[in-house]
Design a protein around this motif. Structure first.
Motif, short mmCIF file in Angstrom:
data_model
loop_
_atom_site.label_atom_id
_atom_site.label_comp_id
_atom_site.label_asym_id
_atom_site.label_seq_id
_atom_site.Cartn_x
_atom_site.Cartn_y
_atom_site.Cartn_z
N LYS C 60 48.04 28.35 35.19
CA LYS C 60 47.94 29.07 33.92
C LYS C 60 46.68 29.93 33.85
CE LYS C 60 48.55 26.92 30.08
NZ LYS C 60 48.57 25.82 29.09
N ASP C 61 45.55 29.39 34.34
CA ASP C 61 44.30 30.14 34.19
C ASP C 61 44.10 31.21 35.27
OD1 ASP C 61 43.83 28.43 36.22
OD2 ASP C 61 42.18 27.36 35.26
N GLU C 62 45.02 31.27 36.20
CA GLU C 62 44.93 32.34 37.21
C GLU C 62 45.75 33.57 36.80
OE1 GLU C 62 45.13 30.61 41.67
OE2 GLU C 62 46.87 30.07 40.40
N LYS C 64 46.32 35.63 34.38
CA LYS C 64 45.75 36.86 33.81
C LYS C 64 45.07 37.71 34.89
CE LYS C 64 43.11 38.37 29.77
NZ LYS C 64 42.06 39.19 30.35
N THR C 65 44.21 37.08 35.65
CA THR C 65 43.44 37.82 36.67
C THR C 65 44.34 38.38 37.76
OG1 THR C 65 41.74 36.16 36.26
CG2 THR C 65 41.37 37.68 38.10
N ARG C 86 50.38 25.85 23.28
CA ARG C 86 49.33 25.85 22.26
C ARG C 86 49.92 26.43 20.98
NH1 ARG C 86 46.52 29.31 19.65
NH2 ARG C 86 44.58 28.64 18.62
#
Lengths: 284, 284, 284, 284
Positions: C60-62, C64-65, C86
């Protein structure tokens, strides 16, 4: 403003409007609304008139008798007389679904419904807290499937002890017995989640999805012994598309159900509904 | 069935319904429809009644005078009396767009409009062939921009020579002068392609597109000297989405325009419209 | 099901759909929904895509980049990325009127809105009891007319302390300052009780009554500094007749207001609204 | 603008959107519209894409083969390819009622329908004059009740000699045989004058009147061998009241019928309808 409402049904014939309006004029009645309907096929005449009581020449408890003598008997009328200074008493039957219940409570809270709600009856406890926040007693009457007659006896006892005028099935999800229904003829309002007579019976949203309709609907009607066949009071619809799932249909349908049911309640409360056969005249 | 239609306006007061219905009863009139409206704010009373002529005790040419003597004068009524055995004469003004014209001709052809159409007037020749297939004379009156008054004189001469009762601007696209309008007060029906009072004036679909509205509409109204401000007879709307271009809006709007205009014509033809101030009572 | 939602805006050019869908495929994304819109006039491209996270090849946190590197930069895209695990936090501003509030609470209760409501803020205490029955904190912040900035400071402090994502004005009846609005661009949803742009400003039902319209409406829009001019999210209408009083219009309008506002909230919650200029793309 | 339209159906699986859009991009296709739908229940994927032909790297007559090789075979797709430079040919079947026919002719005249109408076939001569005013050949084929198969043979011969693509039953009032229907699968559009599946069969307005419904409707659908059960393309409704007679319902219904049928024709003409089973995906 204190007012009287007169609802009339009789065989169609000349002179009815004249006789009723002359009666009101002779007793200094200021007519507020007057509406009539002739069913040509049946040869039946229907009328609704309301007038101010303040300046009226007859006392409230005289009106019925005098009207009968001066007008009603001559035309063999069936009629009902209502006064707006007595709030009708409405009982709500619910199960677990909240959308119709909350919509009704919202209108009750804001004064849009001129009604008393002496009680809510449910076969589940889920909605208790919110109902009580509106200061309305909540009665949990579990459905005894083995002995439905017992359950209905408890419900009827509650209705009678609160002197209830009419019952609203706000997504109650249980079928009432003929014995129950016959106690409240044209006094039980149900909301069916389809555009009747399409998709009679259970799971109408599933049936609508299977058929591929482009519009879904909901129907408020008086409960009669034949399932989903009672006089229709109000209906409305919403447009759906191929990408809508059954669950979308359920959600979209709830918006229609609650508005349709609340409109039907309002017509009933204002004595604007005249059921005859399996139809209704709605004087709005 | 031969019938009479009476449209009444007067100051609100007790006894009006009684007096009118007693008059009809006294002369053996069989009431077909009766509808009334009180504008509480203005203290005005409006009424529409229709009854069968066959058994009626007064001759057609007596009714007006007798009603005036027996009822009208007492309440200082303004009233009009119509008989359904005389078809009204409607003139159509068109330009190049065909959707409203063809919709009207279609209803005329099928007998839905109980009307005569003695002529169609247009500033373009495009629609001549189809109009003539319906056996209606088509008059080409080109718009002389330098001398609009001359053009309108020709139009009015045509209307007068055909004894026209009312005019329908079926997307005529020209603004009539005050002189023309004053000759036909509440007798010229226009269709405006927006949900008035939103998007007054020219290019309403462009304006709706620019504003990003989710619903477009159309409005049929009587023409008054103030542009797009006359009494509204009928409106309807359609839902649009972000992917709809101005040209989509124009096409979707045409479906609303034609139905709204034809409904307004029907109400007018059946003497169901009572304009007062910049509003209308519609007895439907 | 855990899913990601990507909303994109960029200059229209060839290959965008291909690049985005190739990106998702390359990382084993199972596309759930994909929708795009080109505004031909502005030459702008809009897209919304959602896909399952479970089998997706990026954490999930990758996402965007990596998306920025592999696709976004090449097309100079503006984009937002959302995850459905969320729940957004929504604050409600109310005054005395209950219909919109109760409708929202009803959908919150039934799970139709996938949202947290950390607080309700009101300048009146009337609705406290019912709000609390839904176990939502109710904050009474009286409007200090002499010092509106102070009142707004208290409100903003509450919003910030609860980490609120967006604000719904559920018939709040007060005009927010530019300072407040600039803190929440396209994050404040208002319901206006007319069919905008008709009847901008106060008392739209009175204005609709005066104009004699045959249809009334309601409009949900994002709040911008220009009053009633923000991007429209949803609108709906209801038919009225000459006999409807202003008070009837108010009641009939409430049924539209609450449904329109709740639909707008739902679109916003599901990241289906893309505002640009004073318009919106709604990917439904 | 010359454009190609591709309609796809296949089993749902990862990578379809990516493969199709990569194909279009690889050949310099500028995508105009792209829309997809997954039927979760059936596990089926549907897609519609359109793109500009001018800059496209494949010749019109290559596209089908190349797409099959590069994309179609891999996903076992069923697909159709259309080009907007060839107008489809539509035959109209009518009887005596004119409202649907005139509505279609009106849209044909104004260019709203991008279609050729090589002929109108009717079992009555009534509508000949108006049809011919639009310069469309009118064929009178009387219904031989004793030998319906002969009549249908004449009709089919006419359709084949004019190379007709699809047939519209514009209130034709006759039931086609299974033999006829099987020749034009999902190529015959009918308008049924009820809100299907309510009031299947003959005289739906009478049935609606008897049941006392508050809303009537109309349904456009593809004709299948089971009467009134084919895939629904479009539906719409209108509100009725107790005072409306069967004849009112007929007139009010005609307004819905014609608009619903014309919308269905437009979707079909623009290749936006994908029938599957007894449902349709409408890519609008």
């Amino acid at each position: 403003m204190d007012k009287a409402i007169l609802i009339i049904q009789c065989k169609d014939q000349k002179g009815i409007v004249s006789a009723v309006s002359a009666f009101l004029y002779a007793h200094q009645g200021n007519i507020l609304e007057i509406d009539q309907h002739v069913d040509q096929e049946l040869g039946m005449f229907f009328m609704r008139a309301s007038w101010e009581l303040e300046s009226f020449g007859l006392a409230k408890d005289e009106i019925k008798t005098v009207f009968e003598q001066q007008v009603g008997n001559q035309f063999q009328m069936q009629f009902q007389l209502y006064f707006n200074d007595r709030k009708p008493k409405m009982a709500l039957f619910v199960s677990k679904q909240s959308h119709c219940l909350f919509d009704i409570l919202s209108r009750y809270y804001s004064g849009q419904f001129d009604v008393e709600i002496p009680l809510v009856i449910s076969n589940h406890k889920d909605l208790k807290r919110v109902v009580e926040a509106f200061r309305i007693p909540f009665h949990y009457v579990p459905m005894d499937k083995e002995n439905k007659a017992d359950t209905e006896q408890q419900q009827i006892a509650l209705l009678e002890s609160h002197d209830v005028d009419f019952v609203v099935l706000a997504r109650y999800m249980q079928i009432l017995s003929g014995d129950f229904i016959r106690k409240y003829p044209n006094k039980i309002i149900n909301i069916h989640h389809s555009f009747l007579p399409a998709f009679v019976g259970a799971k109408p949203y599933h049936a609508a999805y299977e058929r591929g309709v482009k519009i879904i609907g909901a129907t408020a009607h008086y409960v009669t012994e034949e399932l989903d066949a009672g006089p229709i009071i109000e209906q409305d619809v919403a447009r759906v598309r191929h990408h809508n799932t059954v669950s979308d249909l359920v959600q979209m349908g709830q918006d229609i159900e609650k508005v349709v049911l609340s409109k039907a309640i309002k017509y009933h409360l204002e004595n604007k509904v005249y059921p005859f056969g399996n139809k209704t005249v709605i004087f709005y």
